[in-house]
Design a protein around this motif. Structure first.
Motif, PDB file in Angstrom:
ATOM      1  N   GLY A   1       0.770  -1.233   0.000  1.00 54.28           N
ATOM      2  CA  GLY A   1       0.000   0.000   0.000  1.00 54.28           C
ATOM      3  C   GLY A   1       0.803   1.285   0.000  1.00 54.28           C
TER       4      GLY A   1
ATOM      5  N   GLU B   1      -0.977   5.670  -2.989  1.00 55.38           N
ATOM      6  CA  GLU B   1      -1.264   7.100  -3.123  1.00 55.38           C
ATOM      7  C   GLU B   1      -0.366   7.779  -4.155  1.00 55.38           C
ATOM      8  OE1 GLU B   1      -3.652   9.230  -2.065  1.00 55.38           O
ATOM      9  OE2 GLU B   1      -4.643   7.367  -1.489  1.00 55.38           O
TER      10      GLU B   1
ATOM     11  N   GLN C   1       1.783 -11.404  11.899  1.00 53.72           N
ATOM     12  CA  GLN C   1       0.374 -11.136  12.199  1.00 53.72           C
ATOM     13  C   GLN C   1      -0.356 -12.407  12.615  1.00 53.72           C
ATOM     14  OE1 GLN C   1      -1.745  -9.440   8.896  1.00 53.72           O
ATOM     15  NE2 GLN C   1      -3.604  -9.020  10.068  1.00 53.72           N
TER      16      GLN C   1
ATOM     17  N   GLU D   1       7.901   0.334  10.095  1.00 53.33           N
ATOM     18  CA  GLU D   1       6.744   0.938  10.760  1.00 53.33           C
ATOM     19  C   GLU D   1       5.652   1.411   9.800  1.00 53.33           C
ATOM     20  OE1 GLU D   1       4.123   3.870  12.384  1.00 53.33           O
ATOM     21  OE2 GLU D   1       5.721   4.311  10.941  1.00 53.33           O
TER      22      GLU D   1
ATOM     23  N   GLU E   1       4.685   0.207   7.059  1.00 52.10           N
ATOM     24  CA  GLU E   1       3.990  -0.913   6.435  1.00 52.10           C
ATOM     25  C   GLU E   1       3.083  -1.675   7.405  1.00 52.10           C
ATOM     26  OE1 GLU E   1       6.570  -3.346   3.938  1.00 52.10           O
ATOM     27  OE2 GLU E   1       7.901  -1.623   3.689  1.00 52.10           O
TER      28      GLU E   1
ATOM     29  N   ARG F   1       1.699   0.128  10.237  1.00 48.45           N
ATOM     30  CA  ARG F   1       1.033   1.141  11.064  1.00 48.45           C
ATOM     31  C   ARG F   1      -0.461   0.854  11.201  1.00 48.45           C
ATOM     32  NH1 ARG F   1       2.299   6.907   8.973  1.00 48.45           N
ATOM     33  NH2 ARG F   1       4.388   6.197   9.548  1.00 48.45           N
ATOM     34  N   HIS F   2      -1.087   0.424  10.105  1.00 49.43           N
ATOM     35  CA  HIS F   2      -2.530   0.145  10.151  1.00 49.43           C
ATOM     36  C   HIS F   2      -2.844  -1.036  11.061  1.00 49.43           C
ATOM     37  CE1 HIS F   2      -0.941  -2.584   7.148  1.00 49.43           C
ATOM     38  NE2 HIS F   2      -2.072  -3.268   7.133  1.00 49.43           N
ATOM     39  N   LEU F   3      -1.924  -2.007  11.161  1.00 52.34           N
ATOM     40  CA  LEU F   3      -2.125  -3.167  12.031  1.00 52.34           C
ATOM     41  C   LEU F   3      -1.942  -2.795  13.498  1.00 52.34           C
ATOM     42  CD1 LEU F   3      -0.225  -5.826   9.870  1.00 52.34           C
ATOM     43  CD2 LEU F   3      -2.701  -5.545  10.085  1.00 52.34           C
TER      44      LEU F   3
ATOM     45  N   ARG G   1      -2.626   0.251  14.655  1.00 48.89           N
ATOM     46  CA  ARG G   1      -3.798   1.053  14.992  1.00 48.89           C
ATOM     47  C   ARG G   1      -5.037   0.194  15.224  1.00 48.89           C
ATOM     48  NH1 ARG G   1      -2.950   5.769  10.377  1.00 48.89           N
ATOM     49  NH2 ARG G   1      -1.438   7.043  11.534  1.00 48.89           N
ATOM     50  N   SER G   2      -5.148  -0.886  14.438  1.00 51.34           N
ATOM     51  CA  SER G   2      -6.327  -1.752  14.578  1.00 51.34           C
ATOM     52  C   SER G   2      -6.221  -2.675  15.777  1.00 51.34           C
ATOM     53  CB  SER G   2      -6.499  -2.597  13.309  1.00 51.34           C
ATOM     54  OG  SER G   2      -5.446  -3.539  13.179  1.00 51.34           O
TER      55      SER G   2
ATOM     56  N   ASP H   1      -4.269  -5.351  15.797  1.00 45.14           N
ATOM     57  CA  ASP H   1      -3.873  -6.697  15.358  1.00 45.14           C
ATOM     58  C   ASP H   1      -2.422  -7.005  15.712  1.00 45.14           C
ATOM     59  OD1 ASP H   1      -6.356  -7.196  14.300  1.00 45.14           O
ATOM     60  OD2 ASP H   1      -5.838  -6.548  12.281  1.00 45.14           O
TER      61      ASP H   1
ATOM     62  N   ILE I   1       4.357  10.432   5.277  1.00 47.23           N
ATOM     63  CA  ILE I   1       4.138   9.152   5.957  1.00 47.23           C
ATOM     64  C   ILE I   1       4.763   9.178   7.353  1.00 47.23           C
ATOM     65  CG2 ILE I   1       4.713   6.685   5.902  1.00 47.23           C
ATOM     66  CD1 ILE I   1       4.426   6.770   2.892  1.00 47.23           C
TER      67      ILE I   1
END
Length: 294
Positions: free
Chosen positions: A107, A111, A230, A240, A242, A244-246, A248-249, A251, A294
Motif C-alpha cells: 500500500g 497514493e 500477524q 513501521e 507498512e 502502522r494500520h495493524l 492502529r487496529s 492486530d 508518511i
C-alpha cells in the motif's frame, strides 16, 4: 524508426540476453509462440538464421552476433530520441517501468501512483515488486526504489525518505501480554527474519544493546514476513509505515518501545542521463511529496 522493427529488435535482444524464449516472454509480457513468431519473421526478413537451436538452448550464429550488436545500438538510439522528445513535452507522457521492494506492494505506493495517474493522464506505469536481489541494468527499469544508494556511476541515487523499524508481535501472541523488562526474554520465542536483511541491534538510551541474530524462521518476502508475524508465528523487525494500520487496529503490538532499531532510508535510483524524461521527474516529485507525509 518503424515501430514493428523496434519491437522485433526488443524481442531478439531479450531472447539473446536471457538465452530463453520463455524468460523473454515473461519479461516482455508476451506468449512464447508470439516470441517465436517474431524471431521467425525477423530471420525471414534478413534472410539469415540468427540462432542455433536445439531442444535445450539457444546460441547466436555468426550473423546473430553481428545483428545483436547492431540491434543494441539501434535500440539505444531510439531510446535516446524518445527521451529527447519527452523532455520537450509540457505534459509528462509515456510508460514508466518501476521496480520496488515487495513490501511496497502492501500500500505504500498506492497514493503516489494514484496521484501520478490523476495528474498525468498520458503516463502509464509498469510496476514490479520483488525482494529478490535484482540487477538494475537487466531489469530495464526507469526507476528503482531501494534501501541503499547505488555506487555505479551509470546511475543516480536520490534519497526519498527515512522511516523507522520496530519490533512487532501479533496481539494474540504470548509476548503481547507478557511484562517485558529485558530483550533476553525473547529467546524462548521464535524470531522471524528477512533473508536479505542484516542482523539488527536494538539500542536503549541507557547504553545497553541487544543483537537479534537467532532467527527461527527466515523468509525472502516482506509481505510474507508481516503476515507470519500477524498470524502469531513469532516476533519480527518490521518497517513501521507498512504495519502502522495493524498497530492502529490492534492486530499487532510493538515490543520494547523504549528500545530503538536502525532506521531505513528509501532511495530512488535512475539510469544517469543527460536529459531526464519529464515522466521520471514527475514520478520522483510525486514520491518525495507523499513519502514525506508518511
Amino acid at each position: 524508426m518503424n515501430t514493428k522493427l523496434l519491437r522485433s529488435l526488443q524481442v531478439f535482444t531479450a531472447v539473446t540476453d536471457s538465452g530463453s524464449m520463455s524468460v523473454a516472454a515473461r519479461e516482455l509480457h508476451m506468449t512464447v509462440s508470439a516470441i517465436s513468431q517474431q524471431l521467425r519473421k525477423l530471420e525471414h526478413d534478413i534472410g539469415l538464421s540468427l540462432f542455433n537451436r536445439n531442444t535445450r538452448s539457444l546460441s547466436l550464429t555468426e550473423a546473430g552476433r553481428i545483428y545483436y550488436e547492431t540491434s543494441k545500438q539501434m535500440l539505444q538510439t531510439a531510446e535516446l530520441a524518445q527521451q529527447k522528445i519527452e523532455s520537450l513535452q509540457d505534459d509528462p507522457t509515456g510508460k514508466i517501468n518501476i521496480v520496488a521492494p515487495e513490501g511496497f506492494g502492501g500500500g505504500l505506493l498506492s497514493e503516489p501512483l494514484k496521484k501520478l495517474c490523476e495528474e498525468f493522464p498520458k503516463i502509464t506505469i509498469s510496476l514490479t515488486v520483488t525482494d529478490e536481489p535484482k540487477d538494475i541494468i537487466a531489469s530495464s527499469a526507469d526507476l528503482v526504489l531501494c534501501f541503499a544508494p547505488v555506487s555505479d556511476t551509470n546511475f543516480s541515487s536520490l534519497q526519498l525518505a527515512t522511516w523507522a523499524r520496530i519490533l512487532c508481535v501479533s496481539a494474540e501472541h504470548p509476548l503481547a501480554n507478557t511484562k517485558l523488562s529485558s530483550p533476553e526474554q525473547l529467546v524462548d520465542h521464535a524470531y522471524i527474519a528477512h533473508r536479505h536483511v542484516e542482523d539488527y541491534v536494538m539500542a536503549h538510551k541507557d547504553g545497553r544493546d541487544y543483537e537479534l541474530d537467532t532467527q527461527r524462521i527466515d523468509v525472502n518476502s516482506m509481505q510474507t514476513l508481516i503476515k507470519l508475524t500477524q498470524d502469531g508465528l513469532g516476533y519480527a523487525v518490521l518497517p513501521e509505515p507498512e504495519v502502522r494500520h495493524l498497530l492502529r487496529s490492534g492486530d499487532m503490538k510493538q515490543l520494547f518501545v523504549d528500545w530503538t532499531l536502525p532506521d531505513y532510508t528509501v532511495y530512488a535510483v535512475t539510469p544517469k542521463r543527460d536529459l531526464v524524461p519529464a515522466k521520471i521527474s514527475a514520478a520522483i516529485t510525486c514520491l518525495q511529496g507523499l513519502f514525506a507525509q508518511i
